[in-house]
Design an enzyme around this catalytic site. Sequence first.
Site, mmCIF file in Angstrom:
data_model
loop_
_atom_site.group_PDB
_atom_site.id
_atom_site.type_symbol
_atom_site.label_atom_id
_atom_site.label_comp_id
_atom_site.label_asym_id
_atom_site.label_seq_id
_atom_site.Cartn_x
_atom_site.Cartn_y
_atom_site.Cartn_z
ATOM 1 N N HIS A 82 0.747 -1.481 0.067
ATOM 2 C CA HIS A 82 -0.214 0.213 0.470
ATOM 3 C C HIS A 82 0.447 1.279 0.313
ATOM 4 C CE1 HIS A 82 0.501 -1.534 3.962
ATOM 5 N NE2 HIS A 82 -0.003 0.012 4.253
ATOM 6 N N CYS A 166 -29.723 -1.658 -10.959
ATOM 7 C CA CYS A 166 -30.971 -2.452 -10.479
ATOM 8 C C CYS A 166 -32.860 -1.788 -10.666
ATOM 9 C CB CYS A 166 -30.931 -1.603 -8.673
ATOM 10 S SG CYS A 166 -30.702 -0.051 -9.076
#
Length: 426
Positions: A82, A166
């Site tokens: 990271h 959706c």
Amino acid sequence: MKIEETYLLKGRRILVAACGSIAAVKTPLLISSLIKSGAEVRCVVTPSAAQLVSPLALATLSRNRCYQDKDQWDPNEPKPLHIELAEWAEIVVIAPLSASTLSRWTKGLAEGLLASVLLAAEVPVIAAAAMNTGMWRNSFIQNNWKLLQRNPNILPLVPSAGLLACDRIGEGRMVEIDLIQLAITSGIIQKEKHGKLIKDWDGLTLIATAGPTEEALDPARVFTNRSSGMMGVVLAQAAKLRGAKVELVHGPLNLPSALLEGLSSHAVTNAEQMRKILERLQSSANAIAMAAAVADIRKVGGSAEKKLSKVNFLQSLGNTFEPVPDLLAELVQKKPIGQVLLGFSALTGNDNELLLQGKAKKVTKGCDLLMANPIDRPGQGFGEQPNGGFLLGPDETVRPLRTTSKLDLAHQLLDAMLLEMPSIIP
Ligand code: CTP
């Protein structure tokens, strides 16, 4: 359609992250577009994104590994991954940003590779949200979003409205790839100049006009010009990215509609319609950039009701044209104290001729700034072509504008307009 010349992104190190929203199926398009622009791309995906879009596809398109949570503590990496990725990137782009990553990020939780990268990153971050409308409107999400907006080094791109996966019609669609790429390029331009993102137009209102206008001659024929609208639209988007409230008044554009996303737009056809909107909006603006190529002439008495044949049409032209009212000159007459007016002048000839004509035009128009814009140089001017010329300012100041991308130029023009607002600059 590519909207920026490739050189601005060439060799730039861009970290592209995808989260668990169905918009992740578009992340490969963004990566492909960045690679075509010469950028160096690395990718990170969250576990949910990895279910929606194949990490192998992202790795293949980016010509690099696509990192996942399982790689975070890979002993073969020189540093914790990271940190390595956060330090490698010149800019981070999260497209799409999901509700879950947004919440983790704004709570400062280093859970997973991407969340850890986001906490460690000290470079500009562009975040294009995408989620269901109900989730987007949820007050917790809205509060978290406001936190992103307040952070000067984060550029959050509000989702647009449309049909969602959706089946709901509402806000939540990730903005189009063209616009994300424009925001990335804008971020790179600002980073190059200031070392970080700058939102110096915050609290200011800009009116930008763009595109050609059309004057109807009869039901079939129009008088117009070849302006695409790119300069005005890019100027409007750049101002918005710098925090301005923007009103775009535009004629018929020849541009991808994605470039207008998120702008408050007023579409017009002719000069009279543009004039009415400008009249209504003028008093609210700190600055007006008249990039529209207003058509020069119109038919006395308006468009003919009936279409004439070619022969009769030619005969009818005679002396029946009049000049279109000069909108910029009218704005100058009514300009409130402190408002900055920028005009554009499309010119031909060598630099000396350009300056001579530009200076005369600035005097006639009475605007504060005028960009003298050569349109007869190869590879410059209309459409997506780069642009340059001279910026004529108060007290006969002249600043050469080297030929560069329209977005880069837009930032320079925004800088110049800000400088003409003495109360804003300390
Ligand atoms: N403009 C306007 N209203 C018009 C014509 C132009 O507001 N009727 C504005 C344009 O938006 C632009 C500037 O004035 O900001 C350009 O002026 P113009 O006189 O058209 O300049 P040129 O492009 O140099 O045109 P020409 O060579 O035909 O004089």
